[in-house]
Design a protein around this motif. Structure first.
Motif, PDB file in Angstrom:
ATOM      1  N   LYS A  77     -40.855 -77.404   9.966  1.00  0.00           N
ATOM      2  CA  LYS A  77     -39.919 -76.606   9.185  1.00  0.00           C
ATOM      3  C   LYS A  77     -40.546 -75.280   8.772  1.00  0.00           C
ATOM      4  CE  LYS A  77     -37.412 -80.630   7.453  1.00  0.00           C
ATOM      5  NZ  LYS A  77     -37.105 -81.479   6.277  1.00  0.00           N
ATOM      6  N   TYR A  78     -41.837 -75.297   8.513  1.00  0.00           N
ATOM      7  CA  TYR A  78     -42.518 -74.060   8.131  1.00  0.00           C
ATOM      8  C   TYR A  78     -42.660 -73.117   9.321  1.00  0.00           C
ATOM      9  CZ  TYR A  78     -46.173 -70.851   6.623  1.00  0.00           C
ATOM     10  OH  TYR A  78     -46.885 -69.719   6.330  1.00  0.00           O
ATOM     11  N   LEU A  79     -43.049 -73.657  10.464  1.00  0.00           N
ATOM     12  CA  LEU A  79     -43.369 -72.820  11.619  1.00  0.00           C
ATOM     13  C   LEU A  79     -42.132 -72.360  12.384  1.00  0.00           C
ATOM     14  CD1 LEU A  79     -46.457 -74.737  13.061  1.00  0.00           C
ATOM     15  CD2 LEU A  79     -46.479 -72.572  11.799  1.00  0.00           C
ATOM     16  N   ALA A  80     -41.093 -73.175  12.417  1.00  0.00           N
ATOM     17  CA  ALA A  80     -39.974 -72.888  13.309  1.00  0.00           C
ATOM     18  C   ALA A  80     -38.637 -72.719  12.617  1.00  0.00           C
ATOM     19  CB  ALA A  80     -39.865 -74.002  14.361  1.00  0.00           C
ATOM     20  N   ALA A  81     -38.630 -72.700  11.299  1.00  0.00           N
ATOM     21  CA  ALA A  81     -37.366 -72.543  10.573  1.00  0.00           C
ATOM     22  C   ALA A  81     -36.875 -71.108  10.656  1.00  0.00           C
ATOM     23  CB  ALA A  81     -37.540 -72.958   9.119  1.00  0.00           C
ATOM     24  N   PRO A 117     -39.434 -72.311  20.303  1.00  0.00           N
ATOM     25  CA  PRO A 117     -39.207 -72.788  21.676  1.00  0.00           C
ATOM     26  C   PRO A 117     -40.094 -73.969  22.061  1.00  0.00           C
ATOM     27  CG  PRO A 117     -39.396 -70.389  21.620  1.00  0.00           C
ATOM     28  CD  PRO A 117     -39.843 -70.897  20.276  1.00  0.00           C
ATOM     29  N   LEU A 118     -41.234 -74.106  21.400  1.00  0.00           N
ATOM     30  CA  LEU A 118     -42.173 -75.163  21.761  1.00  0.00           C
ATOM     31  C   LEU A 118     -41.774 -76.516  21.197  1.00  0.00           C
ATOM     32  CD1 LEU A 118     -45.545 -73.233  21.280  1.00  0.00           C
ATOM     33  CD2 LEU A 118     -44.135 -73.452  23.343  1.00  0.00           C
ATOM     34  N   TYR A 119     -40.776 -76.533  20.316  1.00  0.00           N
ATOM     35  CA  TYR A 119     -40.286 -77.790  19.738  1.00  0.00           C
ATOM     36  C   TYR A 119     -38.996 -78.279  20.398  1.00  0.00           C
ATOM     37  CZ  TYR A 119     -43.531 -77.645  15.730  1.00  0.00           C
ATOM     38  OH  TYR A 119     -44.657 -77.665  14.915  1.00  0.00           O
ATOM     39  N   ARG A 120     -38.589 -77.679  21.499  1.00  0.00           N
ATOM     40  CA  ARG A 120     -37.275 -77.981  22.063  1.00  0.00           C
ATOM     41  C   ARG A 120     -37.262 -79.213  22.964  1.00  0.00           C
ATOM     42  NH1 ARG A 120     -35.334 -71.836  23.765  1.00  0.00           N
ATOM     43  NH2 ARG A 120     -35.237 -70.989  21.635  1.00  0.00           N
ATOM     44  N   ASP A 121     -38.394 -79.564  23.532  1.00  0.00           N
ATOM     45  CA  ASP A 121     -38.398 -80.642  24.525  1.00  0.00           C
ATOM     46  C   ASP A 121     -39.625 -81.520  24.348  1.00  0.00           C
ATOM     47  OD1 ASP A 121     -38.184 -82.304  26.694  1.00  0.00           O
ATOM     48  OD2 ASP A 121     -38.441 -80.730  28.212  1.00  0.00           O
ATOM     49  N   VAL A 122     -39.434 -82.718  23.827  1.00  0.00           N
ATOM     50  CA  VAL A 122     -40.545 -83.625  23.552  1.00  0.00           C
ATOM     51  C   VAL A 122     -41.188 -84.148  24.832  1.00  0.00           C
ATOM     52  CG1 VAL A 122     -39.233 -85.786  23.494  1.00  0.00           C
ATOM     53  CG2 VAL A 122     -41.230 -85.494  21.997  1.00  0.00           C
ATOM     54  N   ASN A 127     -45.132 -77.338  26.839  1.00  0.00           N
ATOM     55  CA  ASN A 127     -44.836 -76.958  25.450  1.00  0.00           C
ATOM     56  C   ASN A 127     -45.890 -77.498  24.497  1.00  0.00           C
ATOM     57  OD1 ASN A 127     -42.568 -75.636  26.261  1.00  0.00           O
ATOM     58  ND2 ASN A 127     -41.102 -77.023  25.257  1.00  0.00           N
ATOM     59  N   PHE A 128     -46.274 -78.758  24.687  1.00  0.00           N
ATOM     60  CA  PHE A 128     -47.293 -79.324  23.798  1.00  0.00           C
ATOM     61  C   PHE A 128     -48.613 -78.583  23.916  1.00  0.00           C
ATOM     62  CE2 PHE A 128     -51.056 -82.026  23.386  1.00  0.00           C
ATOM     63  CZ  PHE A 128     -51.016 -82.250  22.019  1.00  0.00           C
ATOM     64  N   ARG A 129     -49.064 -78.329  25.124  1.00  0.00           N
ATOM     65  CA  ARG A 129     -50.358 -77.662  25.304  1.00  0.00           C
ATOM     66  C   ARG A 129     -50.351 -76.257  24.717  1.00  0.00           C
ATOM     67  NH1 ARG A 129     -51.364 -79.637  31.594  1.00  0.00           N
ATOM     68  NH2 ARG A 129     -51.521 -81.871  31.102  1.00  0.00           N
ATOM     69  N   ASN A 130     -49.252 -75.538  24.883  1.00  0.00           N
ATOM     70  CA  ASN A 130     -49.158 -74.202  24.288  1.00  0.00           C
ATOM     71  C   ASN A 130     -49.131 -74.293  22.765  1.00  0.00           C
ATOM     72  OD1 ASN A 130     -49.134 -72.883  26.761  1.00  0.00           O
ATOM     73  ND2 ASN A 130     -46.905 -72.918  26.932  1.00  0.00           N
ATOM     74  N   TRP A 131     -48.417 -75.281  22.239  1.00  0.00           N
ATOM     75  CA  TRP A 131     -48.383 -75.505  20.783  1.00  0.00           C
ATOM     76  C   TRP A 131     -49.784 -75.812  20.261  1.00  0.00           C
ATOM     77  CZ3 TRP A 131     -49.680 -79.932  18.015  1.00  0.00           C
ATOM     78  CH2 TRP A 131     -49.254 -80.011  16.695  1.00  0.00           C
TER      79      TRP A 131
END
Length: 272
Positions: A77-81, A117-122, A127-131
């Motif tokens: 919520k802090y990073l992607a809100a 964008p990195l939280y869109r697809d589990v 996405n995880f590695r970039n996060w």
């Protein structure tokens, strides 16, 4: 933080703490005061047994990210809100206050553009590695909440090790230490000297470790009963090892050496 007459348990996120707390409340009869809050002063222990909880750090980061992919968690919520959801202007706006608000708004927009964008697809390994690179890199050291971005300790500790240190020692000791120390050797010495934890519950052996705690307290709870209590706040994702390559696994090893050393964790998978 869970507190009873005999136990004090600072609840570190994503280490099974909610599940552990439910069991403790059922059989030990304590209460939760300010969840996810560390011990403030050594005197707060007051003769109680101090419990801690821990998890394989490679697993922990995947769980933290996957939990955010489901739209949950304070970090997500802090990073992607939406930054506008956090913008609360006060009137009349003073020039200096207005400048600070504008600066924070710019930072918030940048974080949202990076992380949302990195939280869109589990299921996305990329996405995880970039996060993870952002969280354990310069962006994380400059941006993460909870005191991390303002602490000199972030130069030597990844987010998980930083949180673990805070939940293992009193805040009065951590604050005093962090104002003058940055190198990992001094952090290791501090941890060994000021750690308050009497018993650590590993997520990987949760039932067995809790059984040992209850034996120490002379509480009769069978392992089958412990295993039968449903876990809470879990995140759904594939095996955590699927998300790593050598580079990302080495990054966790480097930034979370404190936990790896203290608890003997190692990469439980082969990577090219």
């Amino acid at each position: 933080m869970y507190i009873s007459e005999r136990i004090i348990f600072p609840q570190m996120q994503k280490t099974g703490c909610t599940h552990i707390t439910r069991i403790l409340m059922k059989y030990d009869g304590g209460i939760v005061v300010s969840k996810h809050e560390p011990i403030q002063r050594r005197s707060d222990v007051d003769g109680r047994i101090v419990l801690g909880s821990i998890r394989n750090p490679w697993d922990w980061y995947v769980s933290l990210w996957a939990y955010g992919c489901s739209g949950r968690g304070t970090l997500r919520k802090y990073l992607a809100a939406d930054p506008l959801s956090r913008f609360k202007p006060t009137f009349p706006i003073k020039p200096t206050a207005g400048a600070k608000q504008l600066a924070h708004a710019i930072i918030d927009w940048r974080l949202t553009r990076l992380f949302e964008p990195l939280y869109r697809d589990v299921e996305s390994v990329t996405n995880f590695r970039n996060w993870l690179k952002l969280i354990l890199g310069d962006v994380g050291r400059r941006s993460l909440p909870g005191g991390y971005r303002r602490s000199s300790l972030s130069e030597s500790l990844g987010l998980m090790s930083y949180r673990h240190l805070h939940f293992s020692a009193s805040q009065e000791d951590v604050r005093r230490f962090s104002t003058r120390n940055r190198n990992f050797s001094s952090i290791r010495d501090f941890y060994e000297q000021f750690c308050l934890t009497d018993h650590v519950i590993r997520l990987e052996s949760l039932s067995d470790d809790l059984s040992q705690v209850f034996k120490r307290l002379n509480l009769r709870v069978s392992e089958s009963e412990l295993e039968g209590i449903e876990r809470t706040n879990t995140s759904k994702h594939r095996s955590f090892s699927d998300y790593y390559d050598s580079e990302s696994a080495d990054l966790v090893m480097k930034r979370d050496t404190l936990i790896v050393e203290q608890f003997g964790y190692s990469r439980p998978f082969e990577l090219s």
